[in-house]
Design a protein around this motif. Structure first.
Motif, PDB file in Angstrom:
ATOM      1  N   VAL A 134       3.342  -0.046  -0.034  1.00 17.27           N
ATOM      2  CA  VAL A 134       2.766   1.188  -0.566  1.00 17.27           C
ATOM      3  C   VAL A 134       1.550   1.493   0.301  1.00 17.27           C
ATOM      4  CG1 VAL A 134       1.769   2.372  -2.557  1.00 17.27           C
ATOM      5  CG2 VAL A 134       3.592   0.676  -2.884  1.00 17.27           C
ATOM      6  N   LEU A 135       1.719   2.413   1.244  1.00 17.79           N
ATOM      7  CA  LEU A 135       0.696   2.679   2.255  1.00 17.79           C
ATOM      8  C   LEU A 135       0.208   4.122   2.227  1.00 17.79           C
ATOM      9  CD1 LEU A 135       2.435   0.745   5.172  1.00 17.79           C
ATOM     10  CD2 LEU A 135       0.706  -0.122   3.591  1.00 17.79           C
ATOM     11  N   LYS A 164       2.246  -2.883  -8.985  1.00 17.61           N
ATOM     12  CA  LYS A 164       2.857  -2.579  -7.682  1.00 17.61           C
ATOM     13  C   LYS A 164       4.063  -1.662  -7.849  1.00 17.61           C
ATOM     14  CE  LYS A 164       5.900  -6.647  -7.563  1.00 17.61           C
ATOM     15  NZ  LYS A 164       6.127  -7.990  -6.966  1.00 17.61           N
ATOM     16  N   MET A 165       4.798  -1.826  -8.957  1.00 17.70           N
ATOM     17  CA  MET A 165       5.984  -1.007  -9.186  1.00 17.70           C
ATOM     18  C   MET A 165       5.590   0.426  -9.523  1.00 17.70           C
ATOM     19  SD  MET A 165       9.218  -1.036  -9.023  1.00 17.70           S
ATOM     20  CE  MET A 165      10.793  -0.501  -9.712  1.00 17.70           C
ATOM     21  N   GLU A 166       4.540   0.590 -10.297  1.00 17.15           N
ATOM     22  CA  GLU A 166       4.067   1.943 -10.605  1.00 17.15           C
ATOM     23  C   GLU A 166       3.689   2.684  -9.327  1.00 17.15           C
ATOM     24  OE1 GLU A 166       2.089   1.083 -14.983  1.00 17.15           O
ATOM     25  OE2 GLU A 166       1.154   0.268 -13.188  1.00 17.15           O
ATOM     26  N   ALA A 167       2.942   2.001  -8.463  1.00 18.30           N
ATOM     27  CA  ALA A 167       2.519   2.622  -7.209  1.00 18.30           C
ATOM     28  C   ALA A 167       3.711   2.888  -6.302  1.00 18.30           C
ATOM     29  CB  ALA A 167       1.497   1.729  -6.516  1.00 18.30           C
ATOM     30  N   LEU A 223      -2.774   5.252  -3.070  1.00 16.57           N
ATOM     31  CA  LEU A 223      -3.756   4.172  -3.192  1.00 16.57           C
ATOM     32  C   LEU A 223      -5.066   4.696  -3.774  1.00 16.57           C
ATOM     33  CD1 LEU A 223      -3.166   2.333   0.207  1.00 16.57           C
ATOM     34  CD2 LEU A 223      -2.184   1.799  -2.031  1.00 16.57           C
ATOM     35  N   ASN A 224      -5.454   5.893  -3.390  1.00 19.81           N
ATOM     36  CA  ASN A 224      -6.684   6.474  -3.930  1.00 19.81           C
ATOM     37  C   ASN A 224      -6.589   6.685  -5.435  1.00 19.81           C
ATOM     38  OD1 ASN A 224      -7.880   6.541  -1.418  1.00 19.81           O
ATOM     39  ND2 ASN A 224      -7.459   8.711  -1.051  1.00 19.81           N
ATOM     40  N   VAL A 269      -5.094  -3.488  -5.028  1.00 23.64           N
ATOM     41  CA  VAL A 269      -4.551  -2.672  -3.947  1.00 23.64           C
ATOM     42  C   VAL A 269      -4.256  -3.515  -2.715  1.00 23.64           C
ATOM     43  CG1 VAL A 269      -5.107  -0.852  -2.292  1.00 23.64           C
ATOM     44  CG2 VAL A 269      -5.557  -0.509  -4.730  1.00 23.64           C
ATOM     45  N   GLU A 270      -5.196  -4.361  -2.331  1.00 20.62           N
ATOM     46  CA  GLU A 270      -5.064  -5.101  -1.078  1.00 20.62           C
ATOM     47  C   GLU A 270      -4.092  -6.269  -1.159  1.00 20.62           C
ATOM     48  OE1 GLU A 270      -6.378  -4.045   1.757  1.00 20.62           O
ATOM     49  OE2 GLU A 270      -7.115  -2.333   0.601  1.00 20.62           O
ATOM     50  N   GLN A 271      -3.995  -6.920  -2.322  1.00 22.97           N
ATOM     51  CA  GLN A 271      -3.200  -8.146  -2.427  1.00 22.97           C
ATOM     52  C   GLN A 271      -1.832  -7.934  -3.076  1.00 22.97           C
ATOM     53  OE1 GLN A 271      -5.654 -11.076  -4.386  1.00 22.97           O
ATOM     54  NE2 GLN A 271      -7.147 -11.136  -2.726  1.00 22.97           N
ATOM     55  N   GLN A 272      -1.667  -6.874  -3.874  1.00 27.08           N
ATOM     56  CA  GLN A 272      -0.384  -6.652  -4.542  1.00 27.08           C
ATOM     57  C   GLN A 272       0.327  -5.393  -4.052  1.00 27.08           C
ATOM     58  OE1 GLN A 272      -0.184  -7.061  -8.867  1.00 27.08           O
ATOM     59  NE2 GLN A 272      -2.115  -8.188  -8.865  1.00 27.08           N
ATOM     60  N   ILE A 273      -0.421  -4.299  -3.942  1.00 24.87           N
ATOM     61  CA  ILE A 273       0.220  -3.005  -3.716  1.00 24.87           C
ATOM     62  C   ILE A 273       0.502  -2.745  -2.242  1.00 24.87           C
ATOM     63  CG2 ILE A 273      -0.088  -0.517  -3.980  1.00 24.87           C
ATOM     64  CD1 ILE A 273      -1.453  -1.094  -6.651  1.00 24.87           C
ATOM     65  N   ARG A 274      -0.476  -2.929  -1.370  1.00 21.60           N
ATOM     66  CA  ARG A 274      -0.220  -2.748   0.061  1.00 21.60           C
ATOM     67  C   ARG A 274       0.893  -3.668   0.579  1.00 21.60           C
ATOM     68  NH1 ARG A 274      -3.610   0.349   3.193  1.00 21.60           N
ATOM     69  NH2 ARG A 274      -5.669   0.834   2.339  1.00 21.60           N
TER      70      ARG A 274
END
Length: 217
Positions: free
Chosen positions: A20-21, A64-67, A26-27, A11-16
């Protein structure tokens, strides 16, 4: 492996960093065990930033793409959402916590069985997987408030657009190499659609997509 720490770092290194915020998305990433949805022989790759080959000519989207797709489709609690290309069921599992019901269509029968098994093992109750070709026939559960397509398209076919309820949204990666774009389609009224390019991203084709014919003289 410390899966929970790996999930936090995902979450912290790829998705945010990919903007994606939305905390509810994220939960869901933190709550759903992605490692249980990847093929057993690829478990150690569950949090790697790649499209993960599934061995049947399809792929699992990068985390990251899914999120990102889930955030940008703007899921609502009353939504009926369709995932075209159910894959292993992971994206459906993420969405299931944010919408009323999520439906998935998967062209590969064995993969559809895997998705069903994964969702059942995860305790997901509001998800239904159907085996079939989403580009050949409309889904009987439609119309849908939201549709996510997990492989790229040359263009968004009318068959998919026409399954959107008024006010519904569809997101898909559209175009041809070297540049494809994630595109949001909005159903403004019956038969009337708006289009907006969101970001550039290349994906392998959804199965059975017809390529444009090059005319020769």
């Amino acid at each position: 492996m410390d899966w929970e720490n790996a999930r936090y770092l995902l979450v912290e290194q790829q998705i945010r960093p990919w903007d994606v915020l939305d905390q509810k998305v994220l939960n869901r990433v933190l709550a759903v065990k992605r490692e249980d949805f990847v093929p057993a022989d690829k478990k150690e790759l569950a949090f790697v930033d790649i499209e993960l080959p599934l061995g049947n000519g399809t792929q699992m989207l990068a985390p990251k793409m899914e999120a990102k797709l889930l955030q940008d489709i703007d899921p609502q609690p009353s939504d009926k959402l369709l995932v075209v290309g159910a894959g292993t069921g992971y994206l459906m599992a993420l969405a299931a916590g944010l919408v009323a019901h999520v439906y998935g269509v998967e062209i590969d029968a064995a993969q559809a069985d895997t998705a069903r098994a994964n969702l059942a093992a995860a305790g997901i109750k509001n998800a239904t997987v159907t085996q079939g070709d989403a580009l050949a026939a409309a889904q009987v559960q439609g119309p849908f408030n939201a549709i996510i397509v997990t492989g790229s398209l040359v263009e968004v076919p009318a068959l998919l657009k026409d399954q959107l309820a008024v006010g519904g949204r569809l997101i898909a990666v559209v175009g041809e190499l070297p540049i494809m774009s994630a595109t949001l389609v909005s159903c403004v009224d019956k038969g009337s659609f708006g289009f907006r390019k969101l970001f550039e991203y290349n994906l392998p084709r959804l199965k059975n997509v017809a390529e444009k014919t090059a005319f020769t003289f």
